[in-house]
Each structure stands twice: as C-alpha cells, then as structure tokens.
Design a protein around this motif. Structure first.
Motif: not given
Length: 250
Positions: A1-3, A127, A129-130, A132, A158, A186
């Motif tokens: 998770m990315t915030r 918040e 999805p993670e 990268r 993502d 989100w």
C-alpha cells in the motif's frame, strides 16, 4: 500500500461527484506513458502523442525554453546543442514543480499531511495499491521507457500498470505527481480545521498515525446509493370510466 495526502479546496461532496481526483487535462495510461517515454529515450527528443492540444503546447513551451539561444553562444555551438538535446525526467520534474495552470496533466500529492503548505484547506488521506520504481527498459503494450530517468525524478507504477506517477525530489521537499487519476475508493479520510466544513454524517476516526481530527469518507456503495423518495400525501384523482358513457350522435 502507498499512502499520500492532498490538500485542496474541493469539498467532499464535489469530490464524490467527480469520482475522485482528476487532472485539469486528464491523460489515460497510454498517453501518460508516452509522455514519460519521450523524456527517457536516447536520441533526439520526439514530442509525445497525447491527443490533447493543451498538453502538447505545454510540453512544447518547456522544450522551446530549454533551447533558447544563450547570449554567449555562437551559431555552431547553438545548432550543435539543439541537435544533441535530449531531456530526462528531471526536466519533467521542473515542469511539474513550476506549472500550476489549468493545462496541467498531473495531480500533485505529498507524503505527509503538511501538503507543501496547503494543509489549511481540506486534506485527503489516500491509500492506493503499492507503487514500485520502474527500472530502465520497462515496456508496456509497445511503449518502452528508456534509461534517462534522471536523478531527482523516478517513474512509479503499480503491479497492473494502471497507475502512472512520478516520485519527485527538490528543495521544497518530496512530491508524488500522478499522471493518471486517483480513484474515489482510494480516498479514505478527510480533515479540515473547521468542523462545520465536514458533513455531519461523516464518522470521526481516532487512533490514526497522523494528527487529526480525521473523518471517514463514504465507502464505495455509499457513493452510489440512491435515496428513496419520501412518500407524498397528494394522490391523483381516479380516471373517469369511459366504458359506460352514453354515445353522442348528431
């Protein structure tokens, strides 16, 4: 998770009607990746195909400014620099940090609720999805991202490739710029310095990591919930029965 967090004047009601955050000039995933690719590929700069005149003109203005002839530059040196010119994501970072007009195609967010000085308005807790960091050579449906990504800007996506964002660094602090939209589901919480600015039906949430007060945004099914119409005491009069009416002849 990315915030991430976003500070804006947009009310929760308007945000729900818009189904989340969208840039002034929204790009789909392919158009966003085309913009990124044009700043990462080796060789002469080629303007991306984004099917949006405002975005194309903004990108052209930035390149034209970078290629202005310097006062001490001779004609041969100037032409040589033009031919060798090849931007990277650091140049796109400068554009994102500088431009605040209605032809922007990104959504600025912050890793903290301070929101770069915009925390006096509504602050939304997001918040998603993670994300990268995309490594050089990334390819997606024929769109190739080269290795000229820059030191102070990194491409993020993502696992599904639906989200296209930039992780930016600078003297003003870190920033996440989303080239694709931020979905309503989100957006988890909202706060404002005045309680009256938050709808009364919103639930207060305590125990979160960052200082509030934070209020829970409505969940997905509540966004689209249709309220039943209240009953009314007015009734229509019965229609006359035409079957037994006498026939009138002339």
């Amino acid at each position: 998770m990315t915030r991430v967090f976003r500070g804006v004047t947009t009310t929760p009601e308007k945000l729900i009607k818009r189904h989340g955050f969208k840039a002034w000039q929204s790009l789909d995933r392919n158009a966003a990746l085309n913009v990124i690719a044009s700043y990462c590929l080796k060789g002469t700069y080629n303007p991306p195909n984004v099917n949006n005149a405002l975005v194309s003109n903004m990108l052209k203005r930035q390149i034209d400014l970078a290629l202005i002839r310097r006062p001490t530059e001779g004609e041969q040196d100037y032409q040589r620099r033009r031919e060798a010119f090849c931007p990277n994501l650091n140049d796109l970072r400068v554009l994102v940090k500088k431009e605040k007009r209605n032809d922007t195609f990104w959504i600025s967010t912050d890793p903290t609720p301070a929101c770069g000085g915009y925390a006096g308005n509504y602050v939304y807790w997001i918040e998603l999805p993670e994300l990268r960091v995309v490594s050089p050579g990334f390819k997606h449906k024929g769109i190739s991202i080269g290795n000229r990504q820059g030191r102070f800007a990194k491409l993020l996506t993502d696992g599904s490739g639906q989200v296209v964002a930039l992780d930016l660094y600078g003297n003003a602090g870190a920033e996440y710029a989303f080239l694709t939209g931020i979905k309503l589901d989100w957006i988890k919480y909202v706060k404002h310095k005045q309680r009256s600015a938050i709808p009364e039906s919103y639930e207060l949430v305590t125990g979160l990591e960052f200082e509030g007060p934070w209020y829970k945004m409505p969940t997905g099914w509540q966004h689209n919930k249709v309220q039943p119409k209240p009953p009314t005491a007015r009734t229509k009069p019965p229609r006359p029965d035409k079957r037994n009416r006498p026939r009138i002849t002339k």
